[in-house]
Scaffold this motif. Structure first.
Motif, PDB file in Angstrom:
ATOM      1  N   SER A  85       0.828  -1.216   0.000  1.00 20.52           N
ATOM      2  CA  SER A  85       0.000   0.000   0.000  1.00 20.52           C
ATOM      3  C   SER A  85       0.854   1.255   0.000  1.00 20.52           C
ATOM      4  O   SER A  85       0.539   2.230  -0.686  1.00 20.52           O
ATOM      5  CB  SER A  85      -0.926  -0.011   1.205  1.00 20.52           C
ATOM      6  N   TRP A  86       1.951   1.249   0.736  1.00 21.90           N
ATOM      7  CA  TRP A  86       2.839   2.410   0.735  1.00 21.90           C
ATOM      8  C   TRP A  86       3.451   2.636  -0.646  1.00 21.90           C
ATOM      9  O   TRP A  86       3.512   3.773  -1.131  1.00 21.90           O
ATOM     10  CB  TRP A  86       3.956   2.221   1.762  1.00 21.90           C
ATOM     11  N   PHE A 129       0.663   3.923  -3.237  1.00 19.42           N
ATOM     12  CA  PHE A 129       0.323   5.345  -3.120  1.00 19.42           C
ATOM     13  C   PHE A 129       1.539   6.232  -3.313  1.00 19.42           C
ATOM     14  O   PHE A 129       1.394   7.398  -3.719  1.00 19.42           O
ATOM     15  CB  PHE A 129      -0.323   5.606  -1.761  1.00 19.42           C
ATOM     16  N   SER A 159       4.104   9.051   1.507  1.00 17.78           N
ATOM     17  CA  SER A 159       3.059   8.032   1.558  1.00 17.78           C
ATOM     18  C   SER A 159       3.004   7.375   2.942  1.00 17.78           C
ATOM     19  O   SER A 159       1.921   7.132   3.487  1.00 17.78           O
ATOM     20  CB  SER A 159       3.303   6.977   0.480  1.00 17.78           C
ATOM     21  N   GLN A 185      -0.252   7.593   5.666  1.00 21.36           N
ATOM     22  CA  GLN A 185      -0.992   6.394   6.071  1.00 21.36           C
ATOM     23  C   GLN A 185      -0.876   6.114   7.566  1.00 21.36           C
ATOM     24  O   GLN A 185      -1.834   5.651   8.183  1.00 21.36           O
ATOM     25  CB  GLN A 185      -0.507   5.184   5.261  1.00 21.36           C
ATOM     26  N   GLN A 227      -6.203   7.187   0.526  1.00 22.89           N
ATOM     27  CA  GLN A 227      -5.143   6.491   1.250  1.00 22.89           C
ATOM     28  C   GLN A 227      -5.460   6.374   2.737  1.00 22.89           C
ATOM     29  O   GLN A 227      -5.150   5.363   3.369  1.00 22.89           O
ATOM     30  CB  GLN A 227      -3.807   7.197   1.063  1.00 22.89           C
TER      31      GLN A 227
END
Length: 390
Positions: free
Chosen positions: A82-83, A86, A124, A128, A152
């Motif tokens: 996910s990091w 994004f 990012s 998050q 995000q």
């Protein structure tokens, strides 16, 4: 040399030399496979499952059932992916707006202090996990950047909820509490109230109790129906009783749970000669209850094969009163002693009551004989005659 002396015929010697000494001549029958292990694990392998997609329909339970290395790997990869995903989105926004190589007099950047993919990756992570060091921030220049920021944050909250909930459920699983519920290593068959009974001992090592504890027992064996259908694991429920009767138990101290072997019992034709590892017999015991501290239902299981059942033995007492309270000696939890028991099946005992009467007389004569022998040994070897008293 022995054949030359005529002790062993030469033909026999040649035959023995022709055989392979490494190959066993007799092959012993292997022990019967357990359906449930002593620790309660089910010894069943699931093969050729074609509908694998059903596991993905229940993702949370699938993650909880995974082993710890796989769970930690998925936990780490979910955050890293996910990091990175994004970070790529923030880098593309900065590249499209021209923020990577700012010129004099250029417009305000979408995200300040983003000059490379590394700085986009750091931003990012800050978004998050809400670290926010203050060097980078989203401006009002790009509405798309604001939308990516919202997405995000939502994705990050979902990942946190799923993965942290999964780890919490794995650490608080009910079978962890079942590790402190113990069963005796062996079961016994002996007389109780004039009837043959199958008995075992169960105990709880923790002080926190198991609420509404119930115990069940099943006999698992291979059977064949009258129509010729072979049932490899035929399960038959049989009633278990405790000191107060019924399946509900108050497990504040170790209890001896017993089953009366009567005409309705699957053990009605079980004889002492059948208690060997070749016998196709397994008795499964299931203890289920609610954990007092967490309110989670837990279940402990064990099983007894035929050679793990001791005929004519009884469990020794382990509860004693000391200093105004009851103490339990767990070092004697599985200890047994031999007791007089008829060497016959429960069916034979019901058909011929003289076996029980003969056993009762034999057990009654035993203590009397020992007492008479002890009195004879303690009798003085000298006597005083009446003449000596005159």
């Amino acid at each position: 040399m022995l054949s030359r002396k005529g002790i062993i015929p030469e033909e026999y010697v040649l035959t023995r030399l022709a055989e392979d000494p490494a190959e066993p001549r007799y092959r012993a029958r292997e022990r019967r496979a357990r359906f449930v292990s002593k620790k309660g694990n089910c010894n069943v392998a699931h093969k050729n499952i074609r509908e694998q997609g059903r596991f993905l329909q229940d993702v949370f339970t699938t993650l909880v059932d995974l082993k710890w290395p796989h769970t930690l790997l998925i936990f780490t990869m979910s955050f890293l992916c996910s990091w990175l995903l994004f970070a790529m989105a923030w880098w593309l926004i900065a590249f499209a707006h021209g923020d990577l190589a700012p010129r004099e007099g250029a417009a305000e950047p979408c995200v300040t202090s983003i000059h490379s993919f590394s700085s986009a990756f750091l931003f990012s992570i800050e978004v998050q996990v809400t670290i926010g060091f203050g060097g980078r921030m989203v401006t009002e220049e790009c509405p798309l950047a604001i939308l990516i920021l919202i997405v995000q944050n939502i994705v990050g909250l979902m990942i946190n909820a799923i993965m942290l909930g999964c780890i919490f459920m794995k650490t608080a699983q009910a079978h962890r509490r079942a590790e402190t519920l113990i069963f005796s290593k062996h079961a016994v068959i002996a007389l109780r109230h004039g009837r043959l009974c199958f008995m075992l001992r169960v105990g709880d090592l923790r002080k926190s109790m198991i609420i509404s504890a119930t115990i069940h027992m099943q006999v698992v064996r291979k059977t064949t129906s009258p129509e010729g259908e072979v049932v490899p694991l035929h399960q038959v429920d049989i009633p278990m009783e405790n000191g107060v009767g019924g399946n509900n138990i108050f497990l504040v101290a170790p209890l001896i749970i017993y089953h009366v072997i009567d005409a309705n019992s699957p053990l009605y034709d079980l004889a002492p000669s059948d208690l060997h590892h070749h016998q196709d017999l397994e008795i499964i015991v299931i203890l289920e209850g609610v954990v007092e501290t967490t309110g989670i239902t837990t279940q402990a299981r064990t099983s007894y094969l035929a050679d793990e059942i001791l005929w004519g033995q009884r469990f020794v007492p382990i509860v004693a009163e000391e200093d105004g309270r009851y103490s339990v000696d767990y070092s004697k939890f599985g200890n047994t002693i031999k007791v007089p028991t008829p060497v016959c099946t429960a069916r034979q005992l019901d058909e011929d009551h003289s076996l029980l009467e003969a056993l009762t007389l034999a057990s009654a004569r035993g203590p009397l004989r020992k007492r008479s022998v002890a009195m004879a040994k303690s009798k003085p070897k000298f006597s005083i005659s009446p003449d000596s008293l005159s």
